[in-house]
Design a protein around this motif. Structure first.
Motif, PDB file in Angstrom:
ATOM      1  N   MET A   1       9.565  96.956 107.130  1.00 48.78           N
ATOM      2  CA  MET A   1       9.490  97.456 108.216  1.00 48.78           C
ATOM      3  C   MET A   1      10.139  98.978 108.094  1.00 48.78           C
ATOM      4  O   MET A   1      11.290  99.010 107.949  1.00 48.78           O
ATOM      5  CB  MET A   1       9.984  96.505 109.494  1.00 48.78           C
ATOM      6  N   ALA A   2       9.267  99.823 108.776  1.00 51.92           N
ATOM      7  CA  ALA A   2       9.852 101.141 108.938  1.00 51.92           C
ATOM      8  C   ALA A   2      11.361 101.144 109.588  1.00 51.92           C
ATOM      9  O   ALA A   2      11.330 100.592 110.773  1.00 51.92           O
ATOM     10  CB  ALA A   2       9.146 102.099 109.690  1.00 51.92           C
ATOM     11  N   LYS A   3      12.077 102.068 109.219  1.00 51.54           N
ATOM     12  CA  LYS A   3      13.272 102.469 110.005  1.00 51.54           C
ATOM     13  C   LYS A   3      13.115 103.187 111.398  1.00 51.54           C
ATOM     14  O   LYS A   3      12.079 103.817 111.417  1.00 51.54           O
ATOM     15  CB  LYS A   3      14.402 103.063 109.273  1.00 51.54           C
ATOM     16  N   GLN A   4      13.913 102.711 112.257  1.00 47.63           N
ATOM     17  CA  GLN A   4      13.755 103.438 113.627  1.00 47.63           C
ATOM     18  C   GLN A   4      15.157 103.631 114.393  1.00 47.63           C
ATOM     19  O   GLN A   4      16.049 103.001 114.060  1.00 47.63           O
ATOM     20  CB  GLN A   4      12.712 102.586 114.600  1.00 47.63           C
ATOM     21  N   ALA A  28      17.735 103.852 111.663  1.00 44.86           N
ATOM     22  CA  ALA A  28      17.608 105.172 110.914  1.00 44.86           C
ATOM     23  C   ALA A  28      18.981 106.036 110.902  1.00 44.86           C
ATOM     24  O   ALA A  28      18.958 106.925 110.277  1.00 44.86           O
ATOM     25  CB  ALA A  28      16.391 105.856 111.593  1.00 44.86           C
ATOM     26  N   LYS A  29      19.777 105.541 111.844  1.00 44.30           N
ATOM     27  CA  LYS A  29      21.038 106.343 112.001  1.00 44.30           C
ATOM     28  C   LYS A  29      21.996 106.104 110.894  1.00 44.30           C
ATOM     29  O   LYS A  29      22.539 106.702 110.281  1.00 44.30           O
ATOM     30  CB  LYS A  29      21.639 106.510 113.413  1.00 44.30           C
ATOM     31  N   LEU A  33      22.212  99.540 108.227  1.00 45.82           N
ATOM     32  CA  LEU A  33      22.410  98.633 109.505  1.00 45.82           C
ATOM     33  C   LEU A  33      21.171  98.086 109.794  1.00 45.82           C
ATOM     34  O   LEU A  33      20.081  98.703 109.893  1.00 45.82           O
ATOM     35  CB  LEU A  33      22.860  99.548 110.827  1.00 45.82           C
ATOM     36  N   GLY A  34      21.165  96.876 110.080  1.00 48.50           N
ATOM     37  CA  GLY A  34      19.943  95.993 110.386  1.00 48.50           C
ATOM     38  C   GLY A  34      20.025  95.130 111.618  1.00 48.50           C
ATOM     39  O   GLY A  34      21.264  94.730 111.818  1.00 48.50           O
ATOM     40  N   GLN A  72      27.230 100.101 114.421  1.00 47.42           N
ATOM     41  CA  GLN A  72      26.841 101.586 113.563  1.00 47.42           C
ATOM     42  C   GLN A  72      27.996 101.956 112.915  1.00 47.42           C
ATOM     43  O   GLN A  72      28.037 102.282 111.795  1.00 47.42           O
ATOM     44  CB  GLN A  72      26.306 102.518 114.440  1.00 47.42           C
ATOM     45  N   ALA A  73      29.342 101.983 113.758  1.00 48.63           N
ATOM     46  CA  ALA A  73      30.728 102.224 112.953  1.00 48.63           C
ATOM     47  C   ALA A  73      30.995 101.110 111.830  1.00 48.63           C
ATOM     48  O   ALA A  73      31.600 101.951 110.792  1.00 48.63           O
ATOM     49  CB  ALA A  73      31.657 102.450 114.055  1.00 48.63           C
ATOM     50  N   GLU A  74      30.893 100.055 112.146  1.00 50.15           N
ATOM     51  CA  GLU A  74      31.238  98.849 111.118  1.00 50.15           C
ATOM     52  C   GLU A  74      30.284  99.590 109.792  1.00 50.15           C
ATOM     53  O   GLU A  74      30.761  99.117 108.771  1.00 50.15           O
ATOM     54  CB  GLU A  74      30.978  97.552 111.822  1.00 50.15           C
ATOM     55  N   ALA A  75      28.798  99.577 109.966  1.00 50.33           N
ATOM     56  CA  ALA A  75      27.975  99.639 109.184  1.00 50.33           C
ATOM     57  C   ALA A  75      28.310 100.976 108.115  1.00 50.33           C
ATOM     58  O   ALA A  75      28.357 100.915 106.959  1.00 50.33           O
ATOM     59  CB  ALA A  75      26.529  99.721 109.665  1.00 50.33           C
TER      60      ALA A  75
END
Length: 433
Positions: A1-4, A28-29, A33-34, A72-75
Protein backbone atom coordinates in the motif's frame (compact mmCIF):
# COMPACT_ATOMS: atom_id res chain seq x y z
CA UNK A 1 0.00 0.00 0.00
CA UNK A 2 1.30 3.46 -0.94
CA UNK A 3 2.65 5.68 1.76
CA UNK A 4 0.65 8.71 2.84
CA UNK A 5 1.03 11.51 5.27
CA UNK A 6 -0.47 10.43 8.60
CA UNK A 7 -2.87 12.78 10.34
CA UNK A 8 -4.89 12.18 13.46
CA UNK A 9 -8.12 11.93 11.44
CA UNK A 10 -6.62 9.55 8.89
CA UNK A 11 -5.26 7.31 11.62
CA UNK A 12 -8.70 7.20 13.20
CA UNK A 13 -10.44 6.36 9.92
CA UNK A 14 -8.06 3.69 8.64
CA UNK A 15 -9.93 0.38 8.26
CA UNK A 16 -8.92 -3.18 7.59
CA UNK A 17 -9.46 -4.11 3.95
CA UNK A 18 -12.44 -6.48 3.73
CA UNK A 19 -11.44 -10.12 3.41
CA UNK A 20 -8.03 -9.65 5.05
CA UNK A 21 -6.90 -10.43 8.56
CA UNK A 22 -4.94 -7.20 8.84
CA UNK A 23 -3.99 -4.15 6.77
CA UNK A 24 -0.79 -2.13 7.04
CA UNK A 25 -0.73 1.65 6.41
CA UNK A 26 2.63 3.45 6.10
CA UNK A 27 3.52 7.02 6.99
CA UNK A 28 5.30 9.16 4.37
CA UNK A 29 6.85 11.47 6.98
CA UNK A 30 8.43 9.20 9.58
CA UNK A 31 10.50 6.44 7.94
CA UNK A 32 9.36 2.96 8.98
CA UNK A 33 6.27 4.12 10.88
CA UNK A 34 3.15 2.14 10.13
CA UNK A 35 -0.32 1.50 11.48
CA UNK A 36 -1.62 -2.06 11.68
CA UNK A 37 -5.39 -2.50 11.66
CA UNK A 38 -6.84 -6.01 12.17
CA UNK A 39 -10.18 -7.40 11.07
CA UNK A 40 -11.36 -7.25 14.68
CA UNK A 41 -10.63 -3.52 14.86
CA UNK A 42 -7.42 -3.69 16.90
CA UNK A 43 -4.97 -0.94 15.98
CA UNK A 44 -1.31 -0.38 16.82
CA UNK A 45 1.61 1.71 15.63
CA UNK A 46 4.55 -0.34 14.36
CA UNK A 47 8.04 0.32 13.13
CA UNK A 48 9.54 -1.74 10.32
CA UNK A 49 12.93 -1.62 8.60
CA UNK A 50 15.77 -3.84 7.37
CA UNK A 51 18.64 -4.82 9.64
CA UNK A 52 21.37 -7.28 8.75
CA UNK A 53 19.49 -8.20 5.55
CA UNK A 54 16.42 -9.20 7.58
CA UNK A 55 13.07 -7.53 8.19
CA UNK A 56 12.83 -6.07 11.68
CA UNK A 57 9.44 -5.13 13.05
CA UNK A 58 8.79 -3.53 16.45
CA UNK A 59 5.39 -2.73 17.96
CA UNK A 60 5.30 0.85 19.24
CA UNK A 61 1.88 0.90 20.88
CA UNK A 62 -1.86 1.58 20.80
CA UNK A 63 -2.91 4.86 19.07
CA UNK A 64 -5.18 5.55 22.02
CA UNK A 65 -2.07 5.78 24.19
CA UNK A 66 0.47 7.03 21.68
CA UNK A 67 -0.28 10.32 19.95
CA UNK A 68 0.75 10.58 16.31
CA UNK A 69 3.57 12.98 17.17
CA UNK A 70 5.00 10.66 19.82
CA UNK A 71 4.71 7.67 17.51
CA UNK A 72 6.57 9.52 14.74
CA UNK A 73 9.28 10.57 17.21
CA UNK A 74 9.64 6.96 18.42
CA UNK A 75 9.90 5.70 14.84
CA UNK A 76 12.59 8.31 14.13
CA UNK A 77 14.51 7.16 17.25
CA UNK A 78 14.29 3.51 16.24
CA UNK A 79 15.42 4.35 12.71
CA UNK A 80 18.47 6.15 14.11
CA UNK A 81 19.35 3.05 16.15
CA UNK A 82 18.98 0.61 13.27
CA UNK A 83 21.05 2.86 11.00
CA UNK A 84 23.85 2.36 13.55
CA UNK A 85 23.36 -1.42 13.41
CA UNK A 86 21.68 -1.57 16.84
CA UNK A 87 18.72 -3.91 17.26
CA UNK A 88 16.21 -1.99 19.42
CA UNK A 89 14.72 -5.25 20.69
CA UNK A 90 18.02 -6.37 22.16
CA UNK A 91 18.64 -2.90 23.49
CA UNK A 92 15.27 -3.02 25.26
CA UNK A 93 16.08 -6.42 26.76
CA UNK A 94 19.43 -5.13 28.00
CA UNK A 95 17.80 -2.09 29.54
CA UNK A 96 15.16 -4.25 31.20
CA UNK A 97 17.81 -6.61 32.56
CA UNK A 98 19.83 -3.66 33.82
CA UNK A 99 16.76 -2.20 35.51
CA UNK A 100 15.91 -5.53 37.14
CA UNK A 101 19.51 -5.88 38.33
CA UNK A 102 19.37 -2.40 39.84
CA UNK A 103 16.09 -3.24 41.58
CA UNK A 104 17.53 -6.52 42.87
CA UNK A 105 20.62 -4.73 44.14
CA UNK A 106 18.47 -2.12 45.87
CA UNK A 107 16.32 -4.83 47.44
CA UNK A 108 19.42 -6.74 48.56
CA UNK A 109 20.87 -3.61 50.09
CA UNK A 110 17.61 -2.91 51.89
CA UNK A 111 17.50 -6.51 53.13
CA UNK A 112 21.14 -6.32 54.14
CA UNK A 113 20.46 -3.42 56.45
CA UNK A 114 17.11 -4.57 57.84
CA UNK A 115 17.20 -8.33 58.43
CA UNK A 116 18.09 -9.16 62.03
CA UNK A 117 19.40 -12.27 63.70
CA UNK A 118 15.92 -12.96 65.09
CA UNK A 119 14.44 -12.77 61.57
CA UNK A 120 16.88 -15.24 60.10
CA UNK A 121 16.77 -17.46 63.22
CA UNK A 122 13.07 -18.16 62.65
CA UNK A 123 13.69 -19.06 58.99
CA UNK A 124 16.68 -21.21 59.93
CA UNK A 125 14.82 -23.19 62.61
CA UNK A 126 11.81 -23.72 60.33
CA UNK A 127 14.08 -25.00 57.57
CA UNK A 128 16.04 -27.40 59.80
CA UNK A 129 13.33 -28.58 62.24
CA UNK A 130 12.51 -31.64 60.15
CA UNK A 131 16.07 -32.91 60.77
CA UNK A 132 16.14 -32.13 64.51
CA UNK A 133 14.69 -33.67 67.63
CA UNK A 134 12.02 -31.87 69.61
CA UNK A 135 14.59 -31.18 72.33
CA UNK A 136 16.98 -29.57 69.84
CA UNK A 137 14.22 -27.37 68.42
CA UNK A 138 13.29 -26.30 71.95
CA UNK A 139 16.93 -25.46 72.69
CA UNK A 140 17.02 -23.12 69.69
CA UNK A 141 13.83 -21.43 70.81
CA UNK A 142 15.01 -20.91 74.39
CA UNK A 143 18.50 -19.71 73.49
CA UNK A 144 17.14 -16.56 71.82
CA UNK A 145 13.90 -16.00 73.74
CA UNK A 146 13.23 -12.47 75.01
CA UNK A 147 12.10 -13.74 78.40
CA UNK A 148 9.44 -12.26 80.63
CA UNK A 149 6.89 -14.99 79.86
CA UNK A 150 4.99 -16.88 82.61
CA UNK A 151 6.41 -20.27 83.54
CA UNK A 152 4.19 -23.35 83.64
CA UNK A 153 5.22 -24.55 87.09
CA UNK A 154 6.65 -21.46 88.73
CA UNK A 155 5.47 -17.94 89.56
CA UNK A 156 8.77 -16.61 88.17
CA UNK A 157 8.99 -15.31 84.62
CA UNK A 158 11.26 -16.86 82.01
CA UNK A 159 14.77 -15.47 81.71
CA UNK A 160 16.11 -13.97 78.46
CA UNK A 161 18.18 -16.41 76.45
CA UNK A 162 21.92 -15.83 75.95
CA UNK A 163 21.33 -14.63 72.37
CA UNK A 164 18.50 -12.26 73.34
CA UNK A 165 20.85 -9.25 73.35
CA UNK A 166 21.85 -10.05 69.75
CA UNK A 167 18.34 -10.87 68.51
CA UNK A 168 17.55 -7.42 67.09
CA UNK A 169 21.03 -6.73 65.74
CA UNK A 170 21.11 -6.54 61.91
CA UNK A 171 22.82 -9.61 60.51
CA UNK A 172 25.34 -7.45 58.71
CA UNK A 173 26.41 -5.95 62.05
CA UNK A 174 27.23 -9.31 63.66
CA UNK A 175 30.95 -8.65 63.45
CA UNK A 176 33.72 -10.46 65.24
CA UNK A 177 34.13 -7.48 67.59
CA UNK A 178 30.44 -7.55 68.55
CA UNK A 179 30.48 -11.31 69.17
CA UNK A 180 33.61 -10.97 71.30
CA UNK A 181 31.99 -8.24 73.40
CA UNK A 182 28.89 -10.42 73.81
CA UNK A 183 31.01 -13.40 74.88
CA UNK A 184 32.83 -11.31 77.49
CA UNK A 185 29.51 -10.29 79.09
CA UNK A 186 27.85 -13.72 78.95
CA UNK A 187 30.91 -15.57 80.24
CA UNK A 188 30.61 -13.75 83.57
CA UNK A 189 27.01 -14.82 84.20
CA UNK A 190 26.38 -18.12 82.41
CA UNK A 191 29.39 -19.57 80.57
CA UNK A 192 27.81 -22.98 79.94
CA UNK A 193 24.73 -21.50 78.27
CA UNK A 194 26.95 -19.10 76.33
CA UNK A 195 29.03 -21.99 74.99
CA UNK A 196 25.85 -23.70 73.78
CA UNK A 197 24.64 -20.41 72.29
CA UNK A 198 27.85 -19.84 70.34
CA UNK A 199 27.70 -23.38 68.91
CA UNK A 200 24.11 -22.88 67.76
CA UNK A 201 24.89 -19.42 66.38
CA UNK A 202 27.91 -20.76 64.50
CA UNK A 203 25.75 -23.41 62.81
CA UNK A 204 23.13 -20.78 61.94
CA UNK A 205 25.67 -18.48 60.32
CA UNK A 206 27.14 -21.39 58.35
CA UNK A 207 23.63 -22.08 57.05
CA UNK A 208 23.24 -18.41 56.12
CA UNK A 209 26.50 -18.48 54.16
CA UNK A 210 25.05 -21.20 51.91
CA UNK A 211 21.55 -19.67 51.65
CA UNK A 212 20.65 -17.91 48.37
CA UNK A 213 19.12 -14.94 50.21
CA UNK A 214 21.48 -14.48 53.15
CA UNK A 215 24.81 -15.49 51.59
CA UNK A 216 25.33 -11.91 50.38
CA UNK A 217 25.02 -10.71 53.99
CA UNK A 218 26.99 -13.39 55.82
CA UNK A 219 30.29 -13.56 54.01
CA UNK A 220 32.31 -14.57 57.08
CA UNK A 221 31.33 -16.41 60.24
CA UNK A 222 31.98 -13.99 63.11
CA UNK A 223 31.81 -16.79 65.71
CA UNK A 224 35.06 -18.33 64.45
CA UNK A 225 37.22 -16.27 66.76
CA UNK A 226 39.92 -17.65 69.03
CA UNK A 227 39.21 -14.82 71.44
CA UNK A 228 35.58 -15.92 71.76
CA UNK A 229 36.69 -19.48 72.54
CA UNK A 230 39.20 -18.26 75.11
CA UNK A 231 36.64 -15.97 76.74
CA UNK A 232 33.96 -18.65 77.08
CA UNK A 233 36.48 -21.28 78.14
CA UNK A 234 36.17 -25.03 77.94
CA UNK A 235 33.36 -26.95 79.65
CA UNK A 236 34.39 -28.56 82.91
CA UNK A 237 34.11 -32.30 83.23
CA UNK A 238 31.12 -33.32 85.32
CA UNK A 239 31.54 -35.99 87.93
CA UNK A 240 28.04 -36.38 89.36
CA UNK A 241 27.06 -40.06 89.57
CA UNK A 242 25.76 -42.64 92.00
CA UNK A 243 28.37 -44.51 93.95
CA UNK A 244 27.86 -48.13 94.88
CA UNK A 245 27.03 -47.30 98.48
CA UNK A 246 24.50 -44.63 97.44
CA UNK A 247 22.26 -46.92 95.41
CA UNK A 248 20.10 -48.09 98.32
CA UNK A 249 19.27 -44.56 99.45
CA UNK A 250 18.60 -43.39 95.90
CA UNK A 251 16.25 -46.27 95.05
CA UNK A 252 14.36 -45.93 98.30
CA UNK A 253 13.78 -42.20 97.76
CA UNK A 254 12.90 -42.52 94.07
CA UNK A 255 10.47 -45.38 94.67
CA UNK A 256 8.65 -43.18 97.20
CA UNK A 257 7.96 -40.43 94.66
CA UNK A 258 4.20 -39.87 94.56
CA UNK A 259 4.00 -39.87 90.78
CA UNK A 260 4.51 -43.49 89.63
CA UNK A 261 5.39 -42.42 86.08
CA UNK A 262 8.26 -40.22 87.26
CA UNK A 263 9.41 -42.91 89.68
CA UNK A 264 9.45 -45.51 86.90
CA UNK A 265 11.13 -43.13 84.46
CA UNK A 266 14.03 -42.38 86.81
CA UNK A 267 14.65 -46.05 87.62
CA UNK A 268 14.60 -47.04 83.95
CA UNK A 269 16.87 -44.10 83.11
CA UNK A 270 19.50 -45.46 85.51
CA UNK A 271 19.09 -49.11 84.49
CA UNK A 272 19.35 -48.46 80.74
CA UNK A 273 21.85 -45.59 80.73
CA UNK A 274 19.72 -43.85 78.09
CA UNK A 275 19.65 -40.16 77.31
CA UNK A 276 16.76 -38.38 79.02
CA UNK A 277 14.90 -37.46 75.79
CA UNK A 278 15.45 -40.90 74.24
CA UNK A 279 13.62 -42.49 77.14
CA UNK A 280 10.96 -39.78 77.39
CA UNK A 281 10.11 -40.41 73.70
CA UNK A 282 9.56 -44.14 74.26
CA UNK A 283 6.20 -45.34 72.87
CA UNK A 284 4.33 -48.52 73.73
CA UNK A 285 4.88 -49.77 70.18
CA UNK A 286 8.61 -49.56 70.88
CA UNK A 287 8.39 -52.01 73.81
CA UNK A 288 8.24 -55.71 72.96
CA UNK A 289 7.32 -57.72 76.06
CA UNK A 290 7.28 -60.96 74.07
CA UNK A 291 10.86 -60.76 72.79
CA UNK A 292 12.12 -58.57 75.64
CA UNK A 293 13.45 -55.66 73.61
CA UNK A 294 13.06 -51.87 73.39
CA UNK A 295 13.46 -49.69 70.31
CA UNK A 296 15.08 -46.41 71.35
CA UNK A 297 15.51 -43.27 69.28
CA UNK A 298 19.22 -42.77 68.86
CA UNK A 299 21.44 -39.71 68.59
CA UNK A 300 23.95 -41.51 66.36
CA UNK A 301 21.67 -43.78 64.32
CA UNK A 302 17.94 -43.51 63.66
CA UNK A 303 17.27 -46.02 66.44
CA UNK A 304 18.91 -48.77 68.45
CA UNK A 305 17.52 -52.00 69.86
CA UNK A 306 18.37 -52.76 73.50
CA UNK A 307 17.31 -55.54 75.88
CA UNK A 308 14.19 -55.25 78.01
CA UNK A 309 15.54 -56.54 81.30
CA UNK A 310 13.29 -58.25 83.90
CA UNK A 311 13.09 -55.41 86.42
CA UNK A 312 12.54 -52.77 83.74
CA UNK A 313 9.88 -54.93 82.10
CA UNK A 314 8.06 -55.23 85.42
CA UNK A 315 8.25 -51.49 86.03
CA UNK A 316 6.94 -50.62 82.57
CA UNK A 317 4.20 -53.21 82.65
CA UNK A 318 2.80 -51.60 85.78
CA UNK A 319 2.40 -48.17 84.15
CA UNK A 320 -1.01 -46.92 82.98
CA UNK A 321 -1.55 -47.00 79.22
CA UNK A 322 -3.26 -43.65 78.78
CA UNK A 323 -1.91 -42.82 75.34
CA UNK A 324 0.90 -43.78 72.96
CA UNK A 325 3.65 -42.71 75.37
CA UNK A 326 5.11 -45.13 77.92
CA UNK A 327 5.83 -42.28 80.33
CA UNK A 328 2.55 -40.46 79.84
CA UNK A 329 1.40 -37.22 81.43
CA UNK A 330 -2.24 -36.15 80.91
CA UNK A 331 -1.43 -32.60 82.04
CA UNK A 332 1.37 -32.06 79.51
CA UNK A 333 0.63 -30.56 76.10
CA UNK A 334 2.64 -33.34 74.43
CA UNK A 335 0.92 -36.05 76.44
CA UNK A 336 4.22 -37.36 77.80
CA UNK A 337 6.49 -36.69 80.75
CA UNK A 338 8.16 -33.31 80.28
CA UNK A 339 10.05 -32.32 83.43
CA UNK A 340 11.11 -35.02 85.92
CA UNK A 341 14.03 -33.01 87.36
CA UNK A 342 12.11 -31.33 90.18
CA UNK A 343 10.88 -34.62 91.65
CA UNK A 344 14.31 -36.18 91.18
CA UNK A 345 16.09 -33.32 92.92
CA UNK A 346 13.69 -33.60 95.84
CA UNK A 347 14.28 -37.35 96.09
CA UNK A 348 18.06 -36.89 95.98
CA UNK A 349 17.86 -34.28 98.74
CA UNK A 350 15.58 -36.52 100.83
CA UNK A 351 18.12 -39.34 100.54
CA UNK A 352 20.89 -37.04 101.72
CA UNK A 353 22.86 -37.51 98.49
CA UNK A 354 25.03 -34.95 96.68
CA UNK A 355 23.38 -33.12 93.74
CA UNK A 356 22.75 -35.48 90.86
CA UNK A 357 21.58 -34.57 87.35
CA UNK A 358 19.55 -36.78 85.05
CA UNK A 359 22.62 -37.11 82.84
CA UNK A 360 24.47 -38.18 85.98
CA UNK A 361 22.26 -41.30 85.96
CA UNK A 362 23.56 -42.09 82.46
CA UNK A 363 27.09 -41.58 83.74
CA UNK A 364 26.26 -43.85 86.70
CA UNK A 365 25.21 -46.71 84.41
CA UNK A 366 28.48 -46.50 82.49
CA UNK A 367 30.51 -46.51 85.71
CA UNK A 368 28.55 -49.13 87.65
CA UNK A 369 28.62 -51.57 84.72
CA UNK A 370 32.35 -52.01 85.30
CA UNK A 371 31.68 -53.69 88.66
CA UNK A 372 30.51 -56.77 86.76
CA UNK A 373 33.40 -56.44 84.28
CA UNK A 374 31.08 -55.68 81.38
CA UNK A 375 33.04 -55.25 78.14
CA UNK A 376 33.22 -51.53 77.41
CA UNK A 377 31.85 -51.97 73.89
CA UNK A 378 28.71 -53.71 75.17
CA UNK A 379 27.89 -51.01 77.72
CA UNK A 380 28.54 -48.35 75.07
CA UNK A 381 26.24 -50.08 72.58
CA UNK A 382 23.43 -50.31 75.14
CA UNK A 383 23.82 -46.59 75.88
CA UNK A 384 24.01 -45.59 72.24
CA UNK A 385 27.60 -44.37 72.13
CA UNK A 386 29.33 -44.31 68.75
CA UNK A 387 31.64 -47.30 68.19
CA UNK A 388 35.26 -46.51 69.01
CA UNK A 389 38.13 -47.83 66.95
CA UNK A 390 38.31 -49.65 63.64
CA UNK A 391 37.40 -53.03 65.16
CA UNK A 392 34.25 -51.75 66.86
CA UNK A 393 33.16 -49.79 63.81
CA UNK A 394 33.75 -52.39 61.13
CA UNK A 395 33.90 -55.87 62.63
CA UNK A 396 31.88 -56.19 65.83
CA UNK A 397 28.18 -56.96 65.30
CA UNK A 398 26.69 -58.01 68.64
CA UNK A 399 23.31 -59.77 68.66
CA UNK A 400 20.63 -58.67 71.10
CA UNK A 401 21.03 -61.87 73.12
CA UNK A 402 24.65 -61.02 73.88
CA UNK A 403 23.66 -57.55 75.04
CA UNK A 404 20.89 -59.06 77.15
CA UNK A 405 23.31 -61.44 78.91
CA UNK A 406 25.43 -58.54 80.19
CA UNK A 407 22.57 -56.08 80.66
CA UNK A 408 20.80 -58.48 83.02
CA UNK A 409 24.05 -58.89 84.98
CA UNK A 410 24.32 -55.11 85.33
CA UNK A 411 20.70 -54.81 86.44
CA UNK A 412 20.97 -57.66 88.96
CA UNK A 413 24.13 -56.19 90.47
CA UNK A 414 22.65 -52.68 90.81
CA UNK A 415 19.42 -54.01 92.35
CA UNK A 416 21.34 -56.25 94.74
CA UNK A 417 23.50 -53.35 95.91
CA UNK A 418 20.35 -51.21 96.28
CA UNK A 419 18.60 -53.87 98.31
CA UNK A 420 15.81 -54.18 95.74
CA UNK A 421 14.62 -57.67 94.88
CA UNK A 422 12.33 -58.93 92.16
CA UNK A 423 9.63 -61.05 93.76
CA UNK A 424 8.72 -63.28 90.83
CA UNK A 425 6.10 -65.29 92.72
CA UNK A 426 3.89 -62.31 93.48
CA UNK A 427 4.93 -60.45 90.38
CA UNK A 428 5.65 -57.33 92.42
CA UNK A 429 8.68 -55.26 93.27
CA UNK A 430 9.67 -54.76 96.86
CA UNK A 431 12.56 -53.66 99.02
CA UNK A 432 14.50 -56.62 100.32
CA UNK A 433 14.36 -57.04 104.08
Amino acid sequence: MAKQNFTADRVTNFKCVPGKQQTMYWDAKAPGLGLRVTATGARSYIFETRLDSKTLRVTIGDPRVWTLGKAQAEATRLKALTDQGIDPRRLREQQRASHEAEQAAAAAEALRGSVTLLDVWAVYVADRSAHWSEHHVSAHRKIIQAGGEPRKRSPKLTEPGPLATLANVPLVDLTTQRIEAWAKTEAQARPSSARLAIRLLKACLNWCAAHPTYSAIVTTNATKSSKVRETLGKPKLKHDLLQREQLAGWFEAVRRIGNPVISAYLQVLLLTGARREELANLRWVDVDFRWNSMRMKDKIEDFRLIPLTPYVANVLNALPRRNEWVFSSPGAASGRLAEPRIAHNQAVAAAGLPPLTLHGLRRSFATLSEWVETPAGIAAQIQGHAPQGVREQNYIRRPLDLLRKWHIKIEEWILNEAGVALCTQAGNLRLAV
